[in-house]
Enzyme design. Structure first.
Site, PDB file in Angstrom:
ATOM      1  CB  ALA A 146      23.099  45.866  35.351  1.00  0.00           C
ATOM      2  CG  PHE A 206      20.987  38.314  36.686  1.00  0.00           C
ATOM      3  CD1 PHE A 206      20.725  37.943  35.372  1.00  0.00           C
ATOM      4  CD2 PHE A 206      22.270  38.158  37.175  1.00  0.00           C
ATOM      5  CE1 PHE A 206      21.732  37.435  34.581  1.00  0.00           C
ATOM      6  CE2 PHE A 206      23.284  37.650  36.379  1.00  0.00           C
ATOM      7  CZ  PHE A 206      23.012  37.294  35.081  1.00  0.00           C
ATOM      8  CG  ASP A 207      21.364  33.585  36.092  1.00  0.00           C
ATOM      9  OD1 ASP A 207      20.541  34.373  35.642  1.00  0.00           O
ATOM     10  OD2 ASP A 207      22.072  32.841  35.421  1.00  0.00           O
ATOM     11  CE1 TYR A 261      45.381  48.427  50.189  1.00  0.00           C
ATOM     12  CE2 TYR A 261      44.152  49.825  51.702  1.00  0.00           C
ATOM     13  CZ  TYR A 261      44.434  48.577  51.189  1.00  0.00           C
ATOM     14  OH  TYR A 261      43.764  47.476  51.644  1.00  0.00           O
ATOM     15  CG  HIS A 294      24.252  27.615  32.317  1.00  0.00           C
ATOM     16  ND1 HIS A 294      23.577  27.522  33.511  1.00  0.00           N
ATOM     17  CD2 HIS A 294      24.771  28.867  32.281  1.00  0.00           C
ATOM     18  CE1 HIS A 294      23.683  28.674  34.155  1.00  0.00           C
ATOM     19  NE2 HIS A 294      24.399  29.501  33.439  1.00  0.00           N
ATOM     20  CG  ASP A 319      20.144  43.890  39.838  1.00  0.00           C
ATOM     21  OD1 ASP A 319      21.160  44.471  39.404  1.00  0.00           O
ATOM     22  OD2 ASP A 319      19.981  42.655  39.765  1.00  0.00           O
ATOM     23  CE  LYS A 348      25.464  42.918  33.293  1.00  0.00           C
ATOM     24  NZ  LYS A 348      26.216  42.301  34.411  1.00  0.00           N
TER      25      LYS A 348
HETATM   26  N1  F0G Z   1      22.199  41.949  37.989  1.00  0.00           N
HETATM   27  C1  F0G Z   1      21.840  41.870  36.690  1.00  0.00           C
HETATM   28  C2  F0G Z   1      20.496  42.391  36.268  1.00  0.00           C
HETATM   29  C3  F0G Z   1      22.710  41.307  35.751  1.00  0.00           C
HETATM   30  O1  F0G Z   1      22.342  41.223  34.461  1.00  0.00           O
HETATM   31  C4  F0G Z   1      23.976  40.822  36.182  1.00  0.00           C
HETATM   32  C5  F0G Z   1      24.906  40.206  35.228  1.00  0.00           C
HETATM   33  C6  F0G Z   1      24.308  40.949  37.545  1.00  0.00           C
HETATM   34  C7  F0G Z   1      23.392  41.510  38.414  1.00  0.00           C
HETATM   35  C8  F0G Z   1      25.619  40.451  38.079  1.00  0.00           C
HETATM   36  O2  F0G Z   1      26.631  41.306  37.734  1.00  0.00           O
HETATM   37  O3  F0G Z   1      28.196  39.900  36.367  1.00  0.00           O
HETATM   38  O4  F0G Z   1      28.902  42.107  37.337  1.00  0.00           O
HETATM   39  O5  F0G Z   1      28.565  40.156  38.823  1.00  0.00           O
HETATM   40  N2  F0G Z   1      24.593  39.840  34.073  1.00  0.00           N
HETATM   41  C9  F0G Z   1      25.445  39.263  33.031  1.00  0.00           C
HETATM   42  C10 F0G Z   1      24.607  38.834  31.856  1.00  0.00           C
HETATM   43  C11 F0G Z   1      26.407  38.234  33.503  1.00  0.00           C
HETATM   44  O6  F0G Z   1      25.185  38.195  30.939  1.00  0.00           O
HETATM   45  O7  F0G Z   1      23.410  39.136  31.795  1.00  0.00           O
HETATM   46  P1  F0G Z   1      28.155  40.833  37.551  1.00  0.00           P
END
Ligand code: F0G
Length: 464
Positions: free
Chosen positions: A216, A123-124, A71, A449, A214, A257
């Protein structure tokens, strides 16, 4: 392009199947033309996302067997921390099960309602998490990014003059964080230059605003710096990465990623007081500080994956493979965002299907056509995703571009699969005038979407 081959060979295979055209027609209708409703086994080449879809290596799978599932303070956490410190150089690394949890933890801790968060392009989920805590997301992307055909090598850059103007106008006290997304996903997977990172960092230091990445897709960004920015051609991607991160105060990463894993992420900070606050919050929502919603074996796979992502032979193949898909599409007259980005090819569906209005979603029309033609799954990044409606006037503001993203999973598909995509696009080119738009049957208030139901609009002149 010179011939290039994968710097790995295939040890385990997973069968995929192109179901018949009649079956595909049935499945897409049953899915209400929403590709998120398609069953994975009904898809032949899945380019929906590059996130969590990587193939792990033999070395990562071997590491999974060394999972220490204690743990607290498991050995894999220690390896995870050592690796991340070696690659990124921050003081504290907080594991989370995916990127958006890192966003939630950070914004819950640093944001007050009415604060601004700046990014090259949010990012969204970063945008949504900022807004969820009462923050206001601001995108300050460079002007070159607005021209889809401009060949500028670093279209992910931030507009440094605009950044400075914005800080002067609002005051540094209202801006608890400024981000750079590496590579810039929402603007085509385009990289950010070292020069731009340095310039942004200098402005933020002057105003004492914390700077976060950020990150990824940090390794793809570092590789683009090596191959496109003067002065970096002889530096290793690992050294470039260390330099990039030396300008930042912290980072959040979805390891799904460039971590080359199917699940995981982290939040990194240098500030000990902030780390303490986040630790207390994460115990409440994600897990103890040394596992953060992940199993010990997952932490091991990330530690090994991060090093593998820095392998320059892999990065050369990866970026060439994505560029290959882009070139095969350009050869066939398909307009894409140029130059190709790190993780995906973005087709400009608005330009490809000029006879379909923005309000009838040309991107979705192409997404459905690709599934019908070749069992290919990809996703619209246009007005279905980003239309904003004015509640008072009822008018709509559509997305600036109607794009379709073909995201390429890492180490998963061969060039023959990508050629299948290019050949399907060639066929679609021959009947593209006949494609029709879509309208909503059902839409949710947020992130519509994912759950939408659509119907095809009748072709002009067709009998309904
Ligand atoms: N930041 C970036 C630049 C991303 O592309 C994503 C996710 C996230 C944060 C969020 O990360 O999914 O691990 O919670 N991108 C995916 C895409 C979903 O399809 O581009 P997560």
């Amino acid at each position: 392009m010179d011939h290039f081959a994968e710097p790995y060979r295939i040890k385990v295979v997973e069968p995929i199947n192109l179901i018949s055209r009649e079956e595909r027609e049935k499945r897409i209708r049953e899915a209400h033309f929403n590709i998120f409703n398609l069953k994975s086994q009904d898809v032949f080449v899945d380019l929906l996302t590059d996130s969590g879809t990587s193939a792990m290596s033999d070395n990562q799978w071997a590491g999974m067997m060394l999972g220490d599932e204690a743990y607290a303070q498991c050995r894999n956490y220690q390896h995870f921390e050592e690796t991340l410190r070696d690659v990124f150089g921050f003081k504290y690394f907080i594991p989370v099960h995916q990127g958006r949890v890192a966003e939630n933890l950070l914004f819950s801790t640093i944001l007050k309602p009415g604060d601004y968060v700046i990014n090259n392009t949010h990012f969204d989920t970063t945008r949504a998490n900022t807004m969820h805590k009462g923050g206001i997301p601001i995108d300050l992307i460079c002007k070159e990014a607005r021209d889809p055909h401009a060949k500028f090598p670093f279209k992910g850059n931030m507009d440094v003059a605009k950044l400075e103007d914005f800080i002067r106008e609002k005051g540094a006290g209202k801006i608890p964080a400024c981000f750079m997304t590496l590579t810039n996903n929402s603007c085509g997977g385009q990289p950010v230059s070292m020069e731009n990172i340095k310039a942004v960092s200098a402005v933020l230091k002057r105003f004492e605003i914390p700077f976060y990445f950020d990150c990824a897709r940090f390794a793809e960004n570092a590789y683009f710096i090596k191959t496109r920015e003067k002065g970096y051609e002889n530096k290793s991607v690992k050294d470039i990465t260390r330099e990039m991160f030396s300008y930042a105060d912290g980072a959040l990463m979805s390891a799904k990623k460039d971590g080359l894993v199917n699940m995981g992420g982290f939040l990194a900070v240098n500030d000990g007081e902030l780390e303490q606050k986040i630790t207390n919050l994460m115990i409440l929502i994600e897990g103890f500080r040394t596992y953060g919603g992940l199993a010990g074996r997952d932490l091991e796979a990330i530690a090994r994956g991060i090093y593998e992502a820095l392998d320059e032979r892999y990065l050369e193949f990866r970026t060439k493979q994505v560029a290959f898909l882009g070139e095969e599409l350009i050869k066939r007259g398909v307009p894409i965002i140029e130059p190709t980005g790190g993780h995906a090819v973005f087709i400009n569906a608005g330009e490809f299907l000029p006879h379909i209005d923005k309000g009838a979603f040309p991107g979705q029309s192409l997404v459905v056509a690709l599934y019908r033609e070749g069992g290919i799954r990809c996703c619209e990044i246009g007005s279905i995703m980003f239309e904003t409606k004015d509640a008072n006037t009822g008018t709509s503001e559509y997305a600036p571009y109607e794009l379709v993203r073909l995201a390429v999973p890492r180490r998963v598909y061969t060039n023959a699969h990508l050629m299948h995509v290019a050949l399907c696009m060639e066929k679609i080119c021959s009947y593209k005038e006949k494609l029709v738009g879509f309208e909503f049957v059902y839409e949710a208030q947020y992130l519509r979407h994912f759950t939408m139901k659509l119907r095809e609009k009748a072709a002009v002149g067709a009998k309904v």
